[in-house]
Every structure is written in structure tokens, then in C-alpha cells.
Design a protein around this motif. Structure first.
Motif, PDB file in Angstrom:
ATOM      1  N   ALA A  87       0.927  -1.129   0.260  1.00 20.31           N
ATOM      2  CA  ALA A  87      -0.152  -0.228   0.016  1.00 20.31           C
ATOM      3  C   ALA A  87       0.899   1.127  -0.228  1.00 20.31           C
ATOM      4  O   ALA A  87       2.054   1.159   0.439  1.00 20.31           O
ATOM      5  CB  ALA A  87      -0.832   0.269   1.111  1.00 20.31           C
ATOM      6  N   ILE A  88       0.218   2.379  -0.573  1.00 17.61           N
ATOM      7  CA  ILE A  88       0.894   3.734  -0.493  1.00 17.61           C
ATOM      8  C   ILE A  88       0.260   4.634   0.142  1.00 17.61           C
ATOM      9  O   ILE A  88      -1.080   4.603   0.258  1.00 17.61           O
ATOM     10  CB  ILE A  88       1.368   4.000  -1.901  1.00 17.61           C
ATOM     11  CG1 ILE A  88       0.447   4.309  -2.744  1.00 17.61           C
ATOM     12  CG2 ILE A  88       2.401   3.098  -2.688  1.00 17.61           C
ATOM     13  CD1 ILE A  88       0.432   5.013  -4.126  1.00 17.61           C
ATOM     14  N   SER A  89       0.898   5.652   0.641  1.00 16.69           N
ATOM     15  CA  SER A  89       0.189   7.041   0.950  1.00 16.69           C
ATOM     16  C   SER A  89       0.836   8.144  -0.066  1.00 16.69           C
ATOM     17  O   SER A  89       1.724   8.099  -0.240  1.00 16.69           O
ATOM     18  CB  SER A  89       0.430   7.334   2.533  1.00 16.69           C
ATOM     19  OG  SER A  89      -0.012   6.477   3.271  1.00 16.69           O
ATOM     20  N   THR A 105       0.419   0.086  -8.867  1.00 17.68           N
ATOM     21  CA  THR A 105      -0.403   0.539  -7.694  1.00 17.68           C
ATOM     22  C   THR A 105      -1.974   0.221  -7.824  1.00 17.68           C
ATOM     23  O   THR A 105      -2.147   0.398  -9.252  1.00 17.68           O
ATOM     24  CB  THR A 105      -0.178   2.049  -7.339  1.00 17.68           C
ATOM     25  OG1 THR A 105       1.143   2.492  -7.064  1.00 17.68           O
ATOM     26  CG2 THR A 105      -1.214   2.742  -6.211  1.00 17.68           C
ATOM     27  N   ASN A 165      -1.998  -0.152   3.634  1.00 14.17           N
ATOM     28  CA  ASN A 165      -2.022   1.493   3.814  1.00 14.17           C
ATOM     29  C   ASN A 165      -3.088   1.458   5.135  1.00 14.17           C
ATOM     30  O   ASN A 165      -4.030   1.381   5.532  1.00 14.17           O
ATOM     31  CB  ASN A 165      -3.218   2.084   2.646  1.00 14.17           C
ATOM     32  CG  ASN A 165      -3.312   3.344   3.039  1.00 14.17           C
ATOM     33  OD1 ASN A 165      -2.929   3.987   3.751  1.00 14.17           O
ATOM     34  ND2 ASN A 165      -3.995   4.190   1.945  1.00 14.17           N
ATOM     35  N   LYS A 166      -2.078   1.628   6.132  1.00  8.82           N
ATOM     36  CA  LYS A 166      -2.675   1.700   7.459  1.00  8.82           C
ATOM     37  C   LYS A 166      -3.595   2.779   7.836  1.00  8.82           C
ATOM     38  O   LYS A 166      -4.351   2.559   8.827  1.00  8.82           O
ATOM     39  CB  LYS A 166      -1.528   1.685   8.559  1.00  8.82           C
ATOM     40  CG  LYS A 166      -0.725   0.353   8.472  1.00  8.82           C
ATOM     41  CD  LYS A 166       0.613   0.361   9.301  1.00  8.82           C
ATOM     42  CE  LYS A 166       1.398  -0.512   9.257  1.00  8.82           C
ATOM     43  NZ  LYS A 166       2.612  -0.515   9.864  1.00  8.82           N
ATOM     44  N   ASP A 198      -4.904   8.796  -1.921  1.00 10.49           N
ATOM     45  CA  ASP A 198      -4.881   8.500  -0.551  1.00 10.49           C
ATOM     46  C   ASP A 198      -5.737   7.331  -0.239  1.00 10.49           C
ATOM     47  O   ASP A 198      -5.099   6.290   0.734  1.00 10.49           O
ATOM     48  CB  ASP A 198      -5.402   9.496   0.436  1.00 10.49           C
ATOM     49  CG  ASP A 198      -4.244  10.661   0.565  1.00 10.49           C
ATOM     50  OD1 ASP A 198      -3.100  10.525   0.179  1.00 10.49           O
ATOM     51  OD2 ASP A 198      -4.928  11.731   0.780  1.00 10.49           O
TER      52      ASP A 198
END
Length: 132
Positions: A18-20, A58, A114-115, A131
Motif C-alpha cells: 500500500a502507499i500513501s 499501484t 495502507n494503515k 490516499d
């Protein structure tokens, strides 16, 4: 909800994480995508999308999907280390209107999630291409 997919040149299976990213609004026209959006994102029939850059992909859901769901209140993501196969279910989104499964457009292994979505699943609605 965004996942990253890293593909090895020698292996058919990469890794997902995951990404931010900086906040950006979703498109105002869910029925149409701009040419620039189509150049960087490929969409599945189930409204997931994938982008790739330097062998890293992504994954997320489309603006159409997040609008159809309504306000997302829960996001179920796979655990780190989970191996995914293309077109297999890997998670789910729950909203005030409905629940929807998430399907992986790529094969790989989850290396990070992605927390931010655990604490704020509404990011899917606010920023489905960045996001969320």
C-alpha cells in the motif's frame, strides 16, 4: 484503497504494498475519464485500477465504484505476506449502503498495507486515486 505491485524482470509474480500519497479529489465526472487519467491507469471490469511506473504497480478502486458504494465505513485488506493471484478476492469495502469485494488485477505478495485506511476508511471516498 491503494496497493503497490512490484514485478521482477525474472519472475512473473511481484509484490504488493500500500502507499500513501498527497490528497487529491476524485474526478467530478464518474462516467467519463480524462485522456490523462486513461494514460496512467488501467481499469478492470470490476472497477479496480492499476498504474505502473518503473515496474511498480499501484492498485485501487475507481471513482465510479466509490460513488456507488457511498460512505465507506470499513476496509478489509490482506495481511502482509499474503500471496495474491490475478482476479482473486483480496479484501472488501463496507459502506452505509453495501459491501463490495476487492479483486486483484495482478498476482503478487503483499508487503505493506495502507494503515491510514484502518483508522479512516473514508479516504476511499475523499481520494480514491491517491490516499484511498
Amino acid at each position: 484503497m491503494a496497493l503497490r505491485v512490484v514485478r521482477s524482470v525474472r519472475a512473473a509474480v511481484g509484490s504488493l504494498r500500500a502507499i500513501s500519497a498527497p490528497s487529491a479529489p476524485c474526478s467530478l465526472r464518474p462516467w467519463a475519464a480524462s485522456p490523462a487519467l486513461l494514460l496512467v491507469r488501467k481499469f478492470t471490469e470490476k472497477h479496480e485500477w492499476v498504474t505502473t511506473e518503473n515496474g511498480v504497480g499501484t492498485v485501487g478502486i475507481s471513482n465510479f465504484a466509490q460513488e456507488a458504494l457511498g460512505d465507506v465505513v470499513y476496509c478489509s485488506l490482506p495481511e502482509v505476506g499474503t500471496k495474491l493471484n490475478k482476479q482473486e478476492e483480496f479484501g472488501a469495502l463496507e459502506s452505509v449502503k453495501a459491501a463490495s469485494e476487492l479483486y486483484s488485477p495482478l498476482s503478487g505478495e503483499v508487503t505493506e498495507i495502507n494503515k491510514a485506511l484502518a483508522e479512516n476508511p473514508g479516504l476511499v471516498n475523499k481520494s480514491c486515486y491517491e490516499d484511498g
